[in-house]
Design a protein around this motif. Structure first.
Motif, mmCIF file in Angstrom:
data_model
loop_
_atom_site.group_PDB
_atom_site.id
_atom_site.type_symbol
_atom_site.label_atom_id
_atom_site.label_comp_id
_atom_site.label_asym_id
_atom_site.label_seq_id
_atom_site.Cartn_x
_atom_site.Cartn_y
_atom_site.Cartn_z
ATOM 1 N N ALA A 1 -0.442 7.518 26.309
ATOM 2 C CA ALA A 1 -1.458 6.708 25.603
ATOM 3 C C ALA A 1 -0.863 5.448 25.679
ATOM 4 O O ALA A 1 0.102 5.252 25.868
ATOM 5 N N ALA A 2 -1.786 4.605 24.739
ATOM 6 C CA ALA A 2 -1.271 3.238 24.249
ATOM 7 C C ALA A 2 0.347 3.019 23.771
ATOM 8 O O ALA A 2 0.953 2.252 23.808
ATOM 9 N N ASP A 3 0.343 4.045 22.628
ATOM 10 C CA ASP A 3 1.452 3.974 22.205
ATOM 11 C C ASP A 3 2.593 4.838 22.799
ATOM 12 O O ASP A 3 3.743 5.276 22.260
ATOM 13 N N GLY A 4 2.566 5.332 24.103
ATOM 14 C CA GLY A 4 3.541 5.995 24.831
ATOM 15 C C GLY A 4 3.903 7.445 24.635
ATOM 16 O O GLY A 4 4.748 7.994 24.943
ATOM 17 N N PHE A 5 2.810 8.542 24.060
ATOM 18 C CA PHE A 5 2.962 9.814 24.037
ATOM 19 C C PHE A 5 3.129 10.297 25.222
ATOM 20 O O PHE A 5 2.577 9.826 26.398
ATOM 21 N N LYS A 6 3.960 11.404 25.244
ATOM 22 C CA LYS A 6 4.261 12.048 26.694
ATOM 23 C C LYS A 6 4.313 13.608 26.430
ATOM 24 O O LYS A 6 5.143 13.946 25.764
ATOM 25 N N ASN A 7 3.862 14.319 27.418
ATOM 26 C CA ASN A 7 3.797 15.663 27.487
ATOM 27 C C ASN A 7 4.554 16.128 28.872
ATOM 28 O O ASN A 7 3.880 15.742 30.021
ATOM 29 N N TYR A 8 5.557 16.770 29.103
ATOM 30 C CA TYR A 8 6.150 17.144 30.107
ATOM 31 C C TYR A 8 6.918 18.530 30.288
ATOM 32 O O TYR A 8 7.190 18.815 29.150
ATOM 33 N N ALA A 9 7.307 19.033 31.369
ATOM 34 C CA ALA A 9 7.869 20.241 31.511
ATOM 35 C C ALA A 9 9.141 20.129 32.445
ATOM 36 O O ALA A 9 9.011 19.473 33.273
ATOM 37 N N ALA A 10 10.298 20.654 32.269
ATOM 38 C CA ALA A 10 11.449 20.551 33.108
ATOM 39 C C ALA A 10 12.012 21.807 33.392
ATOM 40 O O ALA A 10 12.156 22.937 32.311
ATOM 41 N N SER A 11 12.429 22.256 34.513
ATOM 42 C CA SER A 11 12.830 23.529 34.986
ATOM 43 C C SER A 11 14.354 23.468 35.323
ATOM 44 O O SER A 11 14.534 22.310 36.118
ATOM 45 N N TYR A 12 15.158 24.070 35.157
ATOM 46 C CA TYR A 12 16.595 23.959 35.551
ATOM 47 C C TYR A 12 17.521 25.197 35.184
ATOM 48 O O TYR A 12 17.144 26.198 34.907
ATOM 49 N N CYS A 13 18.813 25.169 35.956
ATOM 50 C CA CYS A 13 19.739 26.548 35.893
ATOM 51 C C CYS A 13 21.031 26.232 35.178
ATOM 52 O O CYS A 13 21.448 24.997 35.736
ATOM 53 N N GLU A 14 21.324 27.000 34.729
ATOM 54 C CA GLU A 14 22.672 26.845 33.901
ATOM 55 C C GLU A 14 23.441 28.140 34.502
ATOM 56 O O GLU A 14 23.036 29.181 34.507
ATOM 57 N N PHE A 15 24.580 27.769 34.884
ATOM 58 C CA PHE A 15 25.566 28.824 35.408
ATOM 59 C C PHE A 15 26.907 28.904 35.207
ATOM 60 O O PHE A 15 27.594 27.834 34.892
ATOM 61 N N ASN A 16 27.739 29.726 35.313
ATOM 62 C CA ASN A 16 29.313 29.901 35.171
ATOM 63 C C ASN A 16 29.908 30.280 36.600
ATOM 64 O O ASN A 16 31.057 29.940 36.890
ATOM 65 N N SER A 17 29.130 30.879 37.426
ATOM 66 C CA SER A 17 29.568 31.270 38.770
ATOM 67 C C SER A 17 28.205 31.798 39.431
ATOM 68 O O SER A 17 26.780 31.557 38.984
#
Length: 250
Positions: free
Chosen positions: A17-33
């Motif tokens: 919008a004019a004031d910059g609102f944003k809706n988004y999704a992010a997928s990622y992985c976290e791991f130790n091995s």
């Protein structure tokens, strides 16, 4: 082992919008091995940087963090087909990519390309000598640089830099030993790294390095040559003056 983080995909669903609102999704992985038990797949939804909804493979369903998020979580958790597809992402996306990263990057081991020992000018104090042990071109960054005096590890008057990134995946480090020399004492720098089957040890040779010896030899040769030419000139002058008769003038 410290937790590692790897993001594989980032999906933006933007409503600007004019004031910059944003809706988004992010997928990622976290791991130790690369083991399945040490991997977590996460799908998060954000509105203006605030997370309001998340799916986590460790939980197995959606969890809402705001009123809107809770309502969406209840709705999405009723879709068993979608939950099954998200559970499969842990192996399909995370495990396959983690194995590639682990073998191609995380498990990479490169021994130091050079270990040098040199004398530097101390910043001041009661000591008369300072040695610097420099280690270049190693990976991963964790390394051990120790000083030995007559074969025994010493920690007094030792300062070291942090591992410094070269910007090309490799690192360097410099360690200093400030000390007062003792007659017959052997001083060494010992480097230990995961890429080395045995430590690399450099012994300090107090004699002048070859470059300095060459400079002294060249300087001495020039001095001797100058003395020879001066002597030859003096002898020639004396012989020339010997055959002359000096006549006094009024």
């Amino acid at each position: 082992m410290a937790s590692s983080f790897l993001g594989f995909s980032l999906l933006f669903l933007s409503l600007n919008a004019a004031d910059g609102f944003k809706n988004y999704a992010a997928s990622y992985c976290e791991f130790n091995s690369s083991e399945m038990k040490d991997i977590e797949y996460i799908l998060s939804f954000y509105y203006n940087k605030d997370e309001y909804l998340r799916y986590s493979s460790s939980v197995g369903e959606f969890v809402g963090y705001t009123e809107l998020g809770v309502k969406n979580a209840e709705r999405l958790n009723r879709d068993t087909a979608q939950l099954a597809a998200l559970r499969a992402q842990k192996e399909r996306v995370c495990k396959n990519n983690i194995e590639k990263w682990d073998s191609g990057i995380l498990a990479k081991k490169v021994p130091p390309s050079d270990v040098t020992l040199s004398s530097v000018t101390p910043p001041g104090g009661k000591h008369t000598h300072m040695l610097m042990c420099s280690v270049y071109g190693f990976y991963p960054k964790h390394i051990s640089v120790k000083w030995l005096r007559d074969g025994k590890v010493t920690t007094s008057d030792v300062t070291s830099t942090e591992e410094l990134a070269d910007g090309d995946w490799y690192y360097q480090i410099h360690s200093h030993l400030e000390f007062t020399p003792r007659s017959g004492e052997k001083v060494s720098c010992m480097v230990e790294h995961i890429s080395l089957s045995e430590p690399v040890i450099r012994d300090w040779d107090p004699s002048l390095p070859e470059s300095e010896r060459n400079k002294i030899a060249i300087g001495a040769s020039g001095l001797i040559l100058g003395l020879i030419l001066s002597l030859a000139g003096f002898i020639y002058y004396k012989r020339k003056m010997k055959g002359r008769i000096l006549v006094p003038t009024n």
